[in-house]
Design a protein around this motif. Structure first.
Motif, PDB file in Angstrom:
ATOM      1  N   LYS A 134       8.339  70.123  65.277  1.00  0.00           N
ATOM      2  CA  LYS A 134       8.139  71.232  66.213  1.00  0.00           C
ATOM      3  C   LYS A 134       8.439  70.856  67.662  1.00  0.00           C
ATOM      4  CE  LYS A 134       4.570  73.130  63.214  1.00  0.00           C
ATOM      5  NZ  LYS A 134       4.702  72.154  62.149  1.00  0.00           N
ATOM      6  N   SER A 135       8.452  69.566  67.935  1.00  0.00           N
ATOM      7  CA  SER A 135       8.715  69.083  69.291  1.00  0.00           C
ATOM      8  C   SER A 135       9.288  67.683  69.173  1.00  0.00           C
ATOM      9  CB  SER A 135       7.414  69.049  70.102  1.00  0.00           C
ATOM     10  OG  SER A 135       6.532  68.087  69.545  1.00  0.00           O
ATOM     11  N   ASP A 136       9.759  67.126  70.285  1.00  0.00           N
ATOM     12  CA  ASP A 136      10.252  65.745  70.261  1.00  0.00           C
ATOM     13  C   ASP A 136       9.150  64.781  69.833  1.00  0.00           C
ATOM     14  OD1 ASP A 136      12.866  66.272  70.872  1.00  0.00           O
ATOM     15  OD2 ASP A 136      12.773  65.539  72.939  1.00  0.00           O
ATOM     16  N   ALA A 137       7.921  65.027  70.307  1.00  0.00           N
ATOM     17  CA  ALA A 137       6.807  64.144  69.956  1.00  0.00           C
ATOM     18  C   ALA A 137       6.495  64.236  68.460  1.00  0.00           C
ATOM     19  CB  ALA A 137       5.568  64.503  70.775  1.00  0.00           C
ATOM     20  N   ASP A 138       6.493  65.440  67.924  1.00  0.00           N
ATOM     21  CA  ASP A 138       6.244  65.644  66.497  1.00  0.00           C
ATOM     22  C   ASP A 138       7.358  64.996  65.676  1.00  0.00           C
ATOM     23  OD1 ASP A 138       4.875  66.727  64.230  1.00  0.00           O
ATOM     24  OD2 ASP A 138       6.275  68.424  64.197  1.00  0.00           O
ATOM     25  N   PHE A 139       8.589  65.243  66.083  1.00  0.00           N
ATOM     26  CA  PHE A 139       9.759  64.664  65.418  1.00  0.00           C
ATOM     27  C   PHE A 139       9.644  63.138  65.416  1.00  0.00           C
ATOM     28  CE2 PHE A 139      14.121  63.055  65.403  1.00  0.00           C
ATOM     29  CZ  PHE A 139      14.716  63.803  64.394  1.00  0.00           C
ATOM     30  N   LEU A 140       9.317  62.552  66.565  1.00  0.00           N
ATOM     31  CA  LEU A 140       9.215  61.093  66.695  1.00  0.00           C
ATOM     32  C   LEU A 140       8.119  60.532  65.794  1.00  0.00           C
ATOM     33  CD1 LEU A 140      10.060  58.454  68.066  1.00  0.00           C
ATOM     34  CD2 LEU A 140       8.466  58.995  69.908  1.00  0.00           C
ATOM     35  N   ASN A 141       6.956  61.151  65.802  1.00  0.00           N
ATOM     36  CA  ASN A 141       5.854  60.675  64.963  1.00  0.00           C
ATOM     37  C   ASN A 141       6.202  60.719  63.485  1.00  0.00           C
ATOM     38  OD1 ASN A 141       4.135  59.999  67.065  1.00  0.00           O
ATOM     39  ND2 ASN A 141       3.270  62.053  67.165  1.00  0.00           N
ATOM     40  N   LYS A 142       6.836  61.791  63.058  1.00  0.00           N
ATOM     41  CA  LYS A 142       7.222  61.912  61.651  1.00  0.00           C
ATOM     42  C   LYS A 142       8.319  60.919  61.298  1.00  0.00           C
ATOM     43  CE  LYS A 142       5.667  66.624  61.169  1.00  0.00           C
ATOM     44  NZ  LYS A 142       5.920  67.997  60.865  1.00  0.00           N
ATOM     45  N   LEU A 143       9.228  60.688  62.231  1.00  0.00           N
ATOM     46  CA  LEU A 143      10.306  59.729  61.989  1.00  0.00           C
ATOM     47  C   LEU A 143       9.756  58.308  61.863  1.00  0.00           C
ATOM     48  CD1 LEU A 143      13.347  59.571  61.575  1.00  0.00           C
ATOM     49  CD2 LEU A 143      13.599  59.228  64.032  1.00  0.00           C
ATOM     50  N   PHE A 154      16.813  54.820  60.800  1.00  0.00           N
ATOM     51  CA  PHE A 154      15.594  55.422  61.347  1.00  0.00           C
ATOM     52  C   PHE A 154      15.105  54.674  62.580  1.00  0.00           C
ATOM     53  CE2 PHE A 154      15.148  56.746  56.741  1.00  0.00           C
ATOM     54  CZ  PHE A 154      15.679  58.006  56.968  1.00  0.00           C
ATOM     55  N   SER A 155      15.221  53.356  62.569  1.00  0.00           N
ATOM     56  CA  SER A 155      14.823  52.563  63.744  1.00  0.00           C
ATOM     57  C   SER A 155      15.684  52.912  64.950  1.00  0.00           C
ATOM     58  CB  SER A 155      14.922  51.068  63.438  1.00  0.00           C
ATOM     59  OG  SER A 155      13.995  50.704  62.447  1.00  0.00           O
ATOM     60  N   ALA A 156      16.977  53.090  64.722  1.00  0.00           N
ATOM     61  CA  ALA A 156      17.883  53.467  65.813  1.00  0.00           C
ATOM     62  C   ALA A 156      17.534  54.856  66.336  1.00  0.00           C
ATOM     63  CB  ALA A 156      19.331  53.419  65.335  1.00  0.00           C
ATOM     64  N   GLY A 157      17.206  55.763  65.437  1.00  0.00           N
ATOM     65  CA  GLY A 157      16.810  57.107  65.855  1.00  0.00           C
ATOM     66  C   GLY A 157      15.562  57.090  66.711  1.00  0.00           C
ATOM     67  N   ILE A 158      14.604  56.269  66.334  1.00  0.00           N
ATOM     68  CA  ILE A 158      13.362  56.144  67.103  1.00  0.00           C
ATOM     69  C   ILE A 158      13.656  55.597  68.498  1.00  0.00           C
ATOM     70  CG2 ILE A 158      11.193  54.841  67.258  1.00  0.00           C
ATOM     71  CD1 ILE A 158      11.117  55.093  64.108  1.00  0.00           C
ATOM     72  N   LYS A 159      14.500  54.579  68.587  1.00  0.00           N
ATOM     73  CA  LYS A 159      14.867  54.005  69.890  1.00  0.00           C
ATOM     74  C   LYS A 159      15.567  55.036  70.764  1.00  0.00           C
ATOM     75  CE  LYS A 159      15.297  49.131  68.668  1.00  0.00           C
ATOM     76  NZ  LYS A 159      16.211  47.999  68.495  1.00  0.00           N
ATOM     77  N   THR A 160      16.452  55.798  70.171  1.00  0.00           N
ATOM     78  CA  THR A 160      17.182  56.817  70.922  1.00  0.00           C
ATOM     79  C   THR A 160      16.240  57.875  71.484  1.00  0.00           C
ATOM     80  OG1 THR A 160      19.161  56.511  69.574  1.00  0.00           O
ATOM     81  CG2 THR A 160      18.990  58.594  70.768  1.00  0.00           C
ATOM     82  N   ILE A 161      15.327  58.345  70.671  1.00  0.00           N
ATOM     83  CA  ILE A 161      14.384  59.367  71.124  1.00  0.00           C
ATOM     84  C   ILE A 161      13.486  58.813  72.225  1.00  0.00           C
ATOM     85  CG2 ILE A 161      12.407  60.789  70.443  1.00  0.00           C
ATOM     86  CD1 ILE A 161      13.796  60.948  67.642  1.00  0.00           C
ATOM     87  N   LYS A 162      13.019  57.595  72.051  1.00  0.00           N
ATOM     88  CA  LYS A 162      12.158  56.981  73.076  1.00  0.00           C
ATOM     89  C   LYS A 162      12.907  56.828  74.386  1.00  0.00           C
ATOM     90  CE  LYS A 162       8.856  54.386  70.269  1.00  0.00           C
ATOM     91  NZ  LYS A 162       8.398  53.036  69.898  1.00  0.00           N
ATOM     92  N   SER A 163      14.174  56.426  74.348  1.00  0.00           N
ATOM     93  CA  SER A 163      14.937  56.227  75.587  1.00  0.00           C
ATOM     94  C   SER A 163      15.214  57.565  76.273  1.00  0.00           C
ATOM     95  CB  SER A 163      16.241  55.484  75.301  1.00  0.00           C
ATOM     96  OG  SER A 163      17.132  56.284  74.574  1.00  0.00           O
TER      97      SER A 163
END
Length: 119
Positions: free
Chosen positions: A55-64, A107-116
Motif C-alpha cells: 500500500k505504500s513504500d514502507a509496506d512494500f519494503l517490509n513485505k519485501l 530481493f536484496s538489491a530491491g531492498i537496497k534500491t528502495i532504501k536509497s
C-alpha cells in the motif's frame, strides 16, 4: 524483470522445491528439514504476491524484507541438505541452490534500491 515475471519465477521455485522434496530421502530428521524447506520456499512465492499489493513504500519494503528472509532461509536448507549429503537428486539440488541464491540477490538489491530512494 517485471512483477508478473517475478511472481511466476517465485511460484516455479516453490513448485520445483515441492517436487524435489517428494523425491528426497525419507526419515525423521530429513522430514523435519523437508518441512522447513517447503514452508520457506512456498512462503517466498506467497509473500511476494503480497509485496505486489503493498500500500505504500514502507509496506512494500517490509513485505519485501520478509520475502528476502524466506528466500535466504530456503537457501540455507538447500545448502544444509547438500552439506549433510542427503540422498536426493543432486542436479536438481544444485539448480534449486542457484535459483534460491539468485532470488536472494534480486530481493536484496530491491531492498537496497528502495532504501536509497527513501533517504
Amino acid at each position: 524483470m517485471t512483477k508478473e515475471e517475478l511472481k511466476t519465477r517465485t511460484k516455479k521455485f516453490a513448485i520445483a522445491t515441492f517436487k524435489f522434496l517428494n523425491e528426497i530421502e525419507k526419515n525423521k530428521a530429513v522430514d523435519i528439514i523437508s518441512y522447513q524447506l517447503f514452508k520457506s520456499s512456498s512462503s517466498v512465492a506467497a509473500n511476494y504476491r503480497a509485496v505486489c499489493r503493498g500500500k505504500s513504500d514502507a509496506d512494500f519494503l517490509n513485505k519485501l524484507k520478509v520475502v528476502d528472509e524466506e528466500a535466504d532461509e530456503s537457501l540455507f536448507w538447500l545448502e544444509f541438505i547438500k552439506d549433510l549429503n542427503i540422498d536426493c537428486n543432486k542436479i536438481e539440488l544444485e539448480k534449486l541452490i542457484k535459483e534460491a541464491d539468485e532470488l536472494v540477490a534480486i530481493f536484496s538489491a530491491g531492498i537496497k534500491t528502495i532504501k536509497s530512494r527513501n533517504k
